[in-house]
Scaffold this active site. Structure first.
Site, PDB file in Angstrom:
ATOM      1  N   ASP A 350      39.987  53.137  23.361  1.00 15.87           N
ATOM      2  CA  ASP A 350      39.422  54.255  24.112  1.00 15.87           C
ATOM      3  C   ASP A 350      40.526  55.109  24.724  1.00 15.87           C
ATOM      4  O   ASP A 350      41.494  54.578  25.271  1.00 15.87           O
ATOM      5  CB  ASP A 350      38.539  53.699  25.241  1.00 15.87           C
ATOM      6  N   GLU A 390      40.945  56.364  19.356  1.00 13.82           N
ATOM      7  CA  GLU A 390      40.067  57.494  19.657  1.00 13.82           C
ATOM      8  C   GLU A 390      40.939  58.720  19.875  1.00 13.82           C
ATOM      9  O   GLU A 390      41.742  58.767  20.805  1.00 13.82           O
ATOM     10  CB  GLU A 390      39.244  57.256  20.937  1.00 13.82           C
TER      11      GLU A 390
HETATM   12  C1  ARE Z   1      30.209  60.658  33.025  1.00 13.89           C
HETATM   13  C2  ARE Z   1      28.880  61.345  32.849  1.00 13.89           C
HETATM   14  C3  ARE Z   1      29.089  62.743  32.290  1.00 13.89           C
HETATM   15  C4  ARE Z   1      30.011  63.522  33.202  1.00 13.89           C
HETATM   16  C5  ARE Z   1      31.297  62.742  33.368  1.00 13.89           C
HETATM   17  C6  ARE Z   1      32.282  63.417  34.322  1.00 13.89           C
HETATM   18  O1  ARE Z   1      28.074  60.571  31.952  1.00 13.89           O
HETATM   19  O2  ARE Z   1      27.848  63.404  32.152  1.00 13.89           O
HETATM   20  O3  ARE Z   1      30.307  64.773  32.603  1.00 13.89           O
HETATM   21  O4  ARE Z   1      31.017  61.431  33.858  1.00 13.89           O
HETATM   22  O5  ARE Z   1      31.888  63.184  35.631  1.00 13.89           O
HETATM   23  C7  ARE Z   1      32.775  57.342  29.887  1.00 13.89           C
HETATM   24  C8  ARE Z   1      31.276  57.441  29.766  1.00 13.89           C
HETATM   25  C9  ARE Z   1      30.799  58.826  30.139  1.00 13.89           C
HETATM   26  C10 ARE Z   1      31.306  59.192  31.521  1.00 13.89           C
HETATM   27  C11 ARE Z   1      32.824  59.096  31.527  1.00 13.89           C
HETATM   28  C12 ARE Z   1      33.409  59.391  32.902  1.00 13.89           C
HETATM   29  O6  ARE Z   1      30.880  57.146  28.440  1.00 13.89           O
HETATM   30  O7  ARE Z   1      29.381  58.855  30.141  1.00 13.89           O
HETATM   31  O8  ARE Z   1      30.900  60.513  31.800  1.00 13.89           O
HETATM   32  O9  ARE Z   1      33.201  57.755  31.161  1.00 13.89           O
HETATM   33  O10 ARE Z   1      32.910  58.497  33.827  1.00 13.89           O
HETATM   34  C13 ARE Z   1      37.828  63.418  26.066  1.00 13.89           C
HETATM   35  C14 ARE Z   1      38.727  62.189  26.051  1.00 13.89           C
HETATM   36  C15 ARE Z   1      38.061  61.020  25.378  1.00 13.89           C
HETATM   37  C16 ARE Z   1      36.681  60.733  25.992  1.00 13.89           C
HETATM   38  C17 ARE Z   1      35.869  62.011  25.930  1.00 13.89           C
HETATM   39  C18 ARE Z   1      34.516  61.836  26.582  1.00 13.89           C
HETATM   40  O11 ARE Z   1      39.938  62.512  25.374  1.00 13.89           O
HETATM   41  O12 ARE Z   1      38.878  59.872  25.534  1.00 13.89           O
HETATM   42  O13 ARE Z   1      36.561  63.088  26.596  1.00 13.89           O
HETATM   43  N1  ARE Z   1      36.002  59.631  25.290  1.00 13.89           N
HETATM   44  C19 ARE Z   1      36.079  58.215  25.749  1.00 13.89           C
HETATM   45  C20 ARE Z   1      34.755  57.489  25.520  1.00 13.89           C
HETATM   46  C21 ARE Z   1      33.757  57.995  26.538  1.00 13.89           C
HETATM   47  C22 ARE Z   1      34.184  57.485  27.903  1.00 13.89           C
HETATM   48  C23 ARE Z   1      35.629  57.678  28.143  1.00 13.89           C
HETATM   49  C24 ARE Z   1      36.494  58.048  27.136  1.00 13.89           C
HETATM   50  C25 ARE Z   1      36.179  57.227  29.434  1.00 13.89           C
HETATM   51  O14 ARE Z   1      34.343  57.604  24.207  1.00 13.89           O
HETATM   52  O15 ARE Z   1      32.438  57.590  26.271  1.00 13.89           O
HETATM   53  O16 ARE Z   1      33.394  58.175  28.915  1.00 13.89           O
HETATM   54  O17 ARE Z   1      36.455  55.836  29.305  1.00 13.89           O
HETATM   55  C26 ARE Z   1      37.901  67.784  23.143  1.00 13.89           C
HETATM   56  C27 ARE Z   1      39.200  67.089  23.546  1.00 13.89           C
HETATM   57  C28 ARE Z   1      39.015  65.593  23.712  1.00 13.89           C
HETATM   58  C29 ARE Z   1      37.818  65.313  24.587  1.00 13.89           C
HETATM   59  C30 ARE Z   1      36.593  65.910  23.900  1.00 13.89           C
HETATM   60  C31 ARE Z   1      35.290  65.617  24.651  1.00 13.89           C
HETATM   61  O18 ARE Z   1      37.719  67.795  21.773  1.00 13.89           O
HETATM   62  O19 ARE Z   1      40.193  67.301  22.569  1.00 13.89           O
HETATM   63  O20 ARE Z   1      40.188  65.038  24.300  1.00 13.89           O
HETATM   64  O21 ARE Z   1      37.672  63.903  24.740  1.00 13.89           O
HETATM   65  O22 ARE Z   1      36.745  67.306  23.780  1.00 13.89           O
HETATM   66  O23 ARE Z   1      35.318  66.154  25.915  1.00 13.89           O
END
Ligand code: ARE
Ligand code: CA
Length: 631
Positions: A350, A390
């Site tokens: 992640d 990821e």
């Molecule tokens: C929660 C709420 C959301 C709210 C957020 C902020 O559910 O509605 O907007 O909080 O307050 C996990 C949970 C989420 C949670 C988040 C924070 O699954 O539900 O959101 O934690 O508490 C970037 C990162 C990438 C990340 C994505 C989401 O680079 O690593 O954002 N993905 C992983 C997981 C997620 C997880 C986390 C990381 C945190 O898969 O599920 O979220 O551990 C562009 C950029 C990317 C960016 C992407 C999406 O393309 O290049 O870097 O990814 O957009 O935003």
């Protein structure tokens, strides 16, 4: 030089060692129209000496139809990484060919890779992933369900919703505290659905370790399965059942490794004083103080995207306590679950790009050093374990030299172009439409970012827990899901089904993309599920669909038609896709696959056979549907 006759990729007919050892020379084959050229050269860059080297190719044979020549040349064996391109001459003109395409002038990027000693897991190249968000798949044990108000987390009290109810909190801003009761027992009980009905053999689970939220990306304790999901013993049972053959073929398990940050309730941090351990938030003399990065103790610290409930781990220097605890030592998190009695088969990392020291964002050499150490740790336990990063863009910097990840979630090279081409919307459900020729060149360009063995293990999904649902982008049109499945199961990379996408589950952005699985829809009698099963069976029957060459055969922007070949020494397959809403008659130039006139190609979906005439087959394809013609 006739560009239409030129072809090379690192498929089995054109590269004798796609994963060479340091001792294996690599013989490359270039295809041209018969008699078209007078000479060809391999020009390669060797990272050992930082120089370009030239190798003259020689004519070796014609193809079965006599339409093409094959030229061969051999890059000598050595341990160093190399990049190659071809220079092709016909006596008056020159063409250049590399992974990015063909040009009249010499390219400066997009070369093919030779990475000696780099292998990616064969089971990832040949498998299909099913991704489960555990709270929302199936409630196999109601006795472990959280109850209303059981926990209070960041001011949010637990809400237990009924299966099928809204995923949105009844109290503003508390969506991460909404629970449905899904668990590991439920996944175990539904393995027959995953392995037999759908036909997937790799189970990827979103986080399962102790954490107060439904998504569990804010880990409280990596060594404990969350009690609402089950127990460590039940995790062992689930893994053994996936590995076992009672519910279908031997399977594999990938867990979500959330190692960039912990939760603020982790004992090491202990923001709410839940633990008897003195955490970094509680005292500057805590043994864990240096495991996090404080700008101003205690309330200003580095977190994932600045989120206070997700304090970032400080990886320090090689050999640090954090590095040892997460992956280095024999009892580390990474190694513990790779070893018996768990024996998972891989980690999805992640937010992998951000792991760093001292609150850094990962955009420097430290992140790559951490990833290289993590790879060594994983492979020391199981050389066949998968490391799936990821990353949402070009993951080349972590995959192109064989020392970090095996592959990555393919947002940029699969989900986004597929979504824009088929649904006219991007993965965030914003209007964004591309033509088939744009689609084809997007795919070509993103494949070129990666060594071939990485391309073959990129995780290709229509949607994920971080994007809107494909079914919603498709406006509820199940035929668009059919077409998406056709492409997913015939393209280069590991097909990855986000639970419910196989029946066109609806859902907007997080948290709406995490609805409960509807077991009245997801079953063998559902037409999309049945198609998924059939397409996976076809993929499993033909290695060419997994590790064969990929060749574009047809892009028709007006009729919205796409055809491409997947082929190896045993099979020649033409995949034909109709992205229009009406039926089209399509004439496919299968002569490009060296299929001889009079031979027959059989659609693996309908069983209809077509005879090749004048190097072509003509068939009728329904709107938003496809054909898989195999010889
Ligand atoms: C929660 C709420 C959301 C709210 C957020 C902020 O559910 O509605 O907007 O909080 O307050 C996990 C949970 C989420 C949670 C988040 C924070 O699954 O539900 O959101 O934690 O508490 C970037 C990162 C990438 C990340 C994505 C989401 O680079 O690593 O954002 N993905 C992983 C997981 C997620 C997880 C986390 C990381 C945190 O898969 O599920 O979220 O551990 C562009 C950029 C990317 C960016 C992407 C999406 O393309 O290049 O870097 O990814 O957009 O935003
Ligand atoms: Ca339960």
């Amino acid at each position: 030089v006739e560009w239409n006759g030129l072809f090379h990729d690192q498929g089995p007919l054109f590269d004798n060692h796609v994963e060479p050892t340091a001792a294996q020379a690599v013989t490359l084959t270039l295809r041209t129209f018969k008699g078209d050229i007078t000479s060809a050269n391999i020009k390669y860059y060797d990272s050992a000496d930082g120089q370009f080297h030239w190798i003259a190719m020689s004519w070796s044979a014609n193809d079965a139809t006599g339409a093409f020549d094959y030229w061969k040349g051999t890059v000598p064996a050595s341990a160093s990484e190399k990049y190659y391109r071809f220079q092709i001459n016909d006596g008056s003109a020159t063409a250049w060919l590399n992974a990015a395409g063909i040009s009249t002038s010499e390219p400066s990027s997009g070369d093919f890779f030779i990475v000696p000693g780099f292998t990616t897991p064969a089971w990832m190249k040949n498998g299909v992933i099913y991704q489960v968000f555990p709270d929302r798949f199936y409630n196999g044990d109601p006795s472990n369900d959280v109850t209303n108000g059981q926990y209070t987390y960041a001011g949010c009290a637990t809400e237990k919703h009924a299966w099928g109810a809204s995923v949105v909190s009844n109290v503003g801003g508390c969506n991460s505290a909404v629970f449905f009761g899904g668990d590991l027992a439920g996944i175990d009980q539904k393995l027959g659905y995953i392995k037999n009905t759908v036909g997937a053999n790799i189970l990827y689970l979103n986080p399962i370790f102790l954490s107060p939220t439904n998504h569990k990306y804010d880990t409280e304790d990596y060594m404990q399965v969350d009690p609402a999901f089950g127990s460590n013993a039940l995790l062992q049972t689930l893994i053994a059942d996936v590995h076992g053959t009672a519910n279908g073929p031997h399977g594999y398990v990938i867990l979500d490794g959330v190692f960039n940050h912990t939760g603020d309730t982790a004992a090491w941090f202990d923001r709410y004083h839940w633990s008897s351990v003195t955490g970094a938030y509680e005292s500057q003399s805590s043994p864990y103080y240096s495991w996090y990065t404080f700008q101003s103790w205690p309330d200003s610290y580095s977190g994932f995207f600045g989120i206070a409930s997700m304090p970032k781990l400080n990886y320090g220097a090689s050999g640090s306590a954090v590095r040892n605890t997460i992956y280095g030592s024999s009892t580390s998190v990474v190694k513990t679950y790779l070893k018996a009695p768990y024996a998972i088969d891989g980690w999805r990392l992640d937010a992998a790009q951000y792991l760093d020291a001292n609150g850094g964002d990962g955009s420097d050499a430290t992140n790559h050093q951490i990833m290289a150490e993590l790879r060594s740790a994983v492979k020391s336990v199981n050389p066949n374990a998968e490391i799936l990063g990821e990353y949402w863009g070009n993951a080349g910097p972590w995959t192109d030299n064989g020392t970090e990840w095996d592959g990555a979630m393919n947002y940029d090279g699969f989900m986004q172009p597929v979504s824009e081409w088929i649904t006219g919307r991007d993965y965030g459900n914003n209007a964004a439409s591309i033509s088939v020729s744009q689609f084809d060149s997007w795919l070509h360009g993103t494949r070129a970012n990666y060594p071939t063995n990485v391309q073959q293990t990129m995780s290709n999904a229509l949607g994920s827990h971080d994007t809107t649902r494909f079914g919603t982008r498709a406006g509820g049109d199940i035929w668009k899901t059919y077409l998406g499945l056709f492409f997913q199961m015939t393209y280069v990379g590991t097909p990855t089904i986000y639970y419910g996408d196989e029946y066109g589950m609806q859902g907007g952005a997080d948290p709406d993309n995490r609805r409960t699985f509807d077991w009245t829809v997801g079953s063998a009698t559902n037409s999309a599920v049945a198609l998924t099963q059939k397409l996976i069976a076809i993929r499993n029957a033909y290695p060419a669909l997994r590790t064969g060459s990929f060749m574009t055969l047809l892009t028709d922007d007006t009729a919205r038609l796409y055809a491409f070949g997947r082929f190896d020494a045993s099979n020649r397959i033409a995949v034909v896709l109709n992205n229009d809403s009406v039926t089209h008659s399509v004439t496919v130039p299968v002569w490009q696959l060296s299929v001889t006139n009079g031979s027959r190609l059989t659609d693996q979906i309908t069983g209809t056979a077509y005879t090749v005439q004048n190097g072509q087959v003509t068939l009728s394809v329904n709107g938003h549907y496809g054909a898989i013609l195999a010889q």
